[in-house]
Structures are given as C-alpha cells and as structure tokens.
Design an enzyme around this catalytic site. Structure first.
Site, mmCIF file in Angstrom:
data_model
loop_
_atom_site.group_PDB
_atom_site.id
_atom_site.type_symbol
_atom_site.label_atom_id
_atom_site.label_comp_id
_atom_site.label_asym_id
_atom_site.label_seq_id
_atom_site.Cartn_x
_atom_site.Cartn_y
_atom_site.Cartn_z
ATOM 1 N N ALA A 249 40.634 26.563 37.343
ATOM 2 C CA ALA A 249 40.774 26.198 35.987
ATOM 3 C C ALA A 249 41.854 25.525 35.793
ATOM 4 O O ALA A 249 42.024 24.392 34.716
ATOM 5 C CB ALA A 249 40.686 27.523 35.184
ATOM 6 N N ASN B 85 47.764 34.173 37.901
ATOM 7 C CA ASN B 85 46.518 33.995 37.022
ATOM 8 C C ASN B 85 46.791 32.952 36.070
ATOM 9 O O ASN B 85 47.751 32.691 35.402
ATOM 10 C CB ASN B 85 46.561 35.429 36.029
ATOM 11 C CG ASN B 85 44.864 35.572 35.551
ATOM 12 O OD1 ASN B 85 44.329 34.820 34.972
ATOM 13 N ND2 ASN B 85 44.325 36.829 35.772
ATOM 14 N N PHE C 37 28.951 57.065 28.398
ATOM 15 C CA PHE C 37 29.812 56.301 27.200
ATOM 16 C C PHE C 37 30.666 57.195 26.697
ATOM 17 O O PHE C 37 30.511 58.229 26.422
ATOM 18 C CB PHE C 37 28.614 56.085 26.245
ATOM 19 C CG PHE C 37 27.516 54.974 26.519
ATOM 20 C CD1 PHE C 37 27.913 53.614 26.374
ATOM 21 C CD2 PHE C 37 26.531 55.369 26.933
ATOM 22 C CE1 PHE C 37 27.222 52.616 26.645
ATOM 23 C CE2 PHE C 37 25.515 54.351 27.246
ATOM 24 C CZ PHE C 37 25.919 52.955 27.027
ATOM 25 N N HIS D 16 33.536 37.745 43.535
ATOM 26 C CA HIS D 16 34.184 37.674 44.649
ATOM 27 C C HIS D 16 35.209 38.971 44.861
ATOM 28 O O HIS D 16 35.968 39.179 43.665
ATOM 29 C CB HIS D 16 35.189 36.179 44.556
ATOM 30 C CG HIS D 16 36.020 35.788 46.080
ATOM 31 N ND1 HIS D 16 35.170 34.974 46.781
ATOM 32 C CD2 HIS D 16 36.870 36.345 46.393
ATOM 33 C CE1 HIS D 16 35.968 34.912 47.858
ATOM 34 N NE2 HIS D 16 36.908 35.856 47.884
ATOM 35 N N HIS E 231 49.904 57.733 43.828
ATOM 36 C CA HIS E 231 48.283 58.216 43.789
ATOM 37 C C HIS E 231 47.481 56.979 43.053
ATOM 38 O O HIS E 231 48.035 56.138 42.499
ATOM 39 C CB HIS E 231 47.929 59.327 43.115
ATOM 40 C CG HIS E 231 48.484 59.132 41.543
ATOM 41 N ND1 HIS E 231 49.792 59.671 41.197
ATOM 42 C CD2 HIS E 231 48.042 59.083 40.261
ATOM 43 C CE1 HIS E 231 49.888 59.229 39.820
ATOM 44 N NE2 HIS E 231 48.699 58.999 39.345
ATOM 45 N N HIS F 290 43.773 56.085 40.954
ATOM 46 C CA HIS F 290 42.696 56.833 40.253
ATOM 47 C C HIS F 290 41.401 55.894 40.157
ATOM 48 O O HIS F 290 41.762 54.619 40.216
ATOM 49 C CB HIS F 290 43.305 56.519 38.512
ATOM 50 C CG HIS F 290 44.316 57.564 38.257
ATOM 51 N ND1 HIS F 290 44.133 58.908 38.065
ATOM 52 C CD2 HIS F 290 45.470 57.450 37.835
ATOM 53 C CE1 HIS F 290 45.316 59.435 37.661
ATOM 54 N NE2 HIS F 290 46.166 58.498 37.501
ATOM 55 N N HIS G 98 38.358 40.922 44.623
ATOM 56 C CA HIS G 98 39.695 40.643 44.146
ATOM 57 C C HIS G 98 40.259 42.016 43.166
ATOM 58 O O HIS G 98 39.294 42.584 42.612
ATOM 59 C CB HIS G 98 39.756 39.268 43.410
ATOM 60 C CG HIS G 98 39.041 39.436 41.916
ATOM 61 N ND1 HIS G 98 37.671 39.439 41.668
ATOM 62 C CD2 HIS G 98 39.476 39.944 40.717
ATOM 63 C CE1 HIS G 98 37.416 39.570 40.525
ATOM 64 N NE2 HIS G 98 38.573 39.810 39.829
HETATM 65 P P1 H2U Z 1 38.388 39.824 36.555
HETATM 66 O O1 H2U Z 1 37.195 39.451 37.095
HETATM 67 O O2 H2U Z 1 38.863 41.069 36.903
HETATM 68 O O3 H2U Z 1 38.678 39.352 35.033
HETATM 69 O O4 H2U Z 1 39.716 39.096 37.298
HETATM 70 C C1 H2U Z 1 39.457 37.579 37.383
HETATM 71 C C2 H2U Z 1 40.700 36.959 36.949
HETATM 72 O O5 H2U Z 1 40.834 35.726 37.629
HETATM 73 C C3 H2U Z 1 40.642 36.767 35.566
HETATM 74 O O6 H2U Z 1 41.888 37.351 34.959
HETATM 75 C C4 H2U Z 1 41.527 34.732 36.824
HETATM 76 C C5 H2U Z 1 40.989 35.124 35.296
HETATM 77 O O7 H2U Z 1 41.873 34.913 34.256
HETATM 78 N N1 H2U Z 1 41.074 33.419 36.920
HETATM 79 C C6 H2U Z 1 42.022 32.450 37.424
HETATM 80 O O8 H2U Z 1 43.346 32.869 36.966
HETATM 81 N N2 H2U Z 1 41.785 31.020 37.373
HETATM 82 C C7 H2U Z 1 40.481 30.578 37.619
HETATM 83 O O9 H2U Z 1 40.195 29.574 37.863
HETATM 84 C C8 H2U Z 1 39.210 31.571 37.264
HETATM 85 C C9 H2U Z 1 39.534 33.224 36.998
#
Ligand code: H2U
Length: 358
Positions: free
Chosen positions: A65, A81, A319, A168, A303, A305, A170
């Site tokens: 992104a 991120n 739920f 994917h 540990h 979880h 991760h």
């Molecule tokens: P989740 O599927 O657990 O949300 O994790 C994917 C993470 O990957 C998410 O926190 C990051 C999203 O912000 N991400 C990027 O940093 N860059 C991208 O181009 C796509 C997703």
C-alpha cells in the site's frame, strides 16, 4: 431431590472455575451441549487460495500500500505495518487531568511477518524446519524490539472470522511503550502466586497437568499443550514449556525444534476437528522487556494462548455476548471433553490424507 444427595459431575452440573492468570471465574455449563438444536458438523466451503496472487500485497515481489516492493523472499519476511496502530513518535497528552478523563502517551512500532512465500500454506502444512524459521524470527524480534520496549506482542489472527484481512500466512508484532492490560494483569497474578508459593505459577501448573493428563492434548519432552482448566473458548489451548523460561528468545535450538513439532501437531489437530483451516487468535506472553529487563521476573513463565472461536462446526461459533459481556465468561463443553476430542484426532492433516495438499 436435594443437591446434597447428588454426586458432583462436572459434565452434568454447572460450576465455576478460577482462572489464576486473570483472577477471574468462568461458568462451566456442559449440560447445555445437550440442547436439541446443537447443530451438525458441516464442511466449510473453503475458497481456493492461489499460491501466488499478483494483487496480494504480502506476496514476494509485490508492491504494498505504501508503494514499497517486497523482496523475492524465500523464507520469512518482516516489514513495518503500513497502517500502524502505534507509531514511534506522538506528543504527550496534557498532564493536568481529571481522574475520570485520564490519558497517557502511547508509542511503539507495528510489524507484519510473513511466515512463508506461498499464500496457500498455513503453519500446520509447513515443514518443521520452516516453522523453526518462524520461531527464530519471533525470537529475533523479541530481542530487537524488547531492548527498548517494555512489551512486545507477537500475535497471529487466522481466518476471516477472526478479522484476518489476508489469507497469506502471517502474524503481527506490536511493540509498545506501555504494558498492555492483559499481560499486566497476568504479571500481577503470576507475581502474587510466586510470592505466596515460591514457585512460578505456570511451572507448577504444567507439572500438575502432566500428572493429571486429562486436559493434555499433545506433549513432548520440552512442551505441553493443554485445554486449560479455566478455558473460556471451547477449544482454547495453553502452550507452555516444561522448564522455567522467561522469554521466547531464551529457547535453545532443540527447544525451537520441539516447539515447531508440537505447533505442527496441535494445529493439525485443530484443522482436523471440523476439516477446515481452523481460525484462531494466538499470541505469546513472556516476561516484560525494556526497563523490566533489569528486574527480577522469576514469577513469569513463557506461554502461548490459542483462542479459537468455533464451537460445534466449521460454521457454528461461540459468541462471547450477552451474559459474557454483562456478567462473566461462560462455556459449554468442559475443558476435559474438549481436550479428549482434540487428543483423539488424527496426527496427519486432513488435506494430506485427502491428497488436497499441493
Ligand atoms: P491482518 O490480516 O491480521 O489484519 O494483518 C495484515 C496486516 O498487514 C494489516 O495490519 C498490513 C495491514 O495493516 N498491511 C500492510 O502493512 N501493507 C499492505 O499493503 C497490506 C496490509
């Protein structure tokens, strides 16, 4: 009939169980599993996931992104991120505060770690040595980020039902300048137990569970996976080492190999329960880091979880609403029943058995 004439049976009689890691109680009402509309085990229609998707920002060689291009990674891949919940720099909130309107500074970093270059694998379908690569990277990040940040939360959200946005394989790693609520509560509970009993709580717990066996799902000479006595989620698991270890970066080479082995086994059992790629949120808890590295943290035991949401089938989830939100946590089948079910499942993955694995 008066209650004194009946022998207590945890499968029949509702009761409360104490969670010593959260200083809270869970209501166990196993008789509810006999409800007539209990639902049946359905096969979840799994979407066909390609090994490589040119539009997936987590795949090797693709652009994310923020415009950066991923390398053609062959094992694990860690990146910052692009939409971090906590960033390294943010100004302090005003210090003159009303007791009912308090705020504090929050700083940190958020990383994403791809487990494997392929999108169509999950941890239980990866080779042991590939899982060891993941564990090594977890340890490395704990060491690196823990040098300054007091808490480093490694966690995996698996499955759309758990809010995972990308198929994917991760996980995420959030390191923060603050000690978050859940581990801070666990820290207080483990410290109080240690002061009273002179032994780490989870070390004693592991010994007891190895002796009792009824909640053990899988174990090896280093590790133990149990449905904890106080489990809230139907198939919740607690994964812990059998020797006293504070943090994931302290694991020896052999312990990383045996961890990979037990993870593969327990995650295979999870997938085999409803013949579906089992969703969950999992995460590691170990002694705090940063400024806490200089303190005595002997009360801690490393540990993990595992909190999976499914209850009766691939499509029927538990739920945590109504009573759980407003009064206290409640579960249906007993932890012993859940452990027995998981323990008795095959050790080979249903996809391998069905020849579906590519
Ligand atoms: P989740 O599927 O657990 O949300 O994790 C994917 C993470 O990957 C998410 O926190 C990051 C999203 O912000 N991400 C990027 O940093 N860059 C991208 O181009 C796509 C997703």
């Amino acid at each position: 009939m008066s209650t004194s004439e009946v022998n207590f049976d945890p499968k029949e009689h509702q009761h409360l169980r104490y969670n010593p890691l959260r200083d809270s109680w869970v209501l166990v009402s196993a008789h509810r599993m006999k409800r007539p509309w209990a639902g049946q085990v359905e096969k979840h229609p799994e979407e066909c996931i390609p090994r490589y998707d040119p539009n997936n920002p987590l795949c090797p060689g693709n652009t994310r992104a923020n415009g950066k291009t991923n390398p053609n990674y062959k094992t694990t891949f860690v990146f910052e991120n692009d939409f971090p919940a906590i960033q390294p720099d943010a100004p302090d909130p005003a210090s003159d505060q009303h007791p009912l309107f308090q705020s504090k500074a929050a700083r940190g970093v958020c990383k994403v770690m791809c487990f494997h270059p392929w999108t169509d694998v999950t941890l239980p379908l990866m080779k042991n040595e590939e899982i060891v690569n993941v564990i090594d990277k977890w340890a490395e990040l704990m060491e690196e980020l823990g040098a300054t940040y007091p808490w480093v939360q490694i966690f995996e959200n698996k499955g759309a039902i758990m809010g995972c946005s990308n198929p994917h394989p991760h996980c995420q790693v959030w390191a923060s300048s603050f000690f978050p609520n859940e581990p801070a509560l666990s820290d207080r509970c483990q410290r109080a137990f240690y002061e009273k009993h002179k032994e780490p709580m989870l070390l004693q717990y592991a010994k007891q569970e190895v002796e009792k066996k009824e909640r053990v799902v899988v174990m090896n000479s280093d590790w133990l996976a149990v449905v904890p006595y106080w489990a809230t989620w139907p198939y919740q698991l607690l994964l812990l080492p059998q020797r006293h270890i504070l943090r994931i970066n302290e694991l020896t080479t052999e312990e990383r190999e045996s961890l990979a082995d037990i993870m593969k086994k327990l995650l295979t059992k999870y997938d085999n329960l409803f013949n579906v790629s089992f969703p969950y949120s999992m995460g590691w808890h170990g002694a705090p880091t940063g400024l806490y590295l200089k303190e005595d943290n002997s009360h801690w035991q490393l540990h993990a979880h595992y909190y999976p949401p499914l209850l009766r089938s691939a499509t029927v989830k538990k739920f945590m609403v109504g009573y759980e939100m407003l009064a206290q946590e409640q579960r249906d089948l007993t932890p012993e029943q859940a452990a027995e079910k998981l323990r008795n499942l095959p050790d080979d993955h249903y996809k391998v058995r069905n020849g579906e694995e590519k």
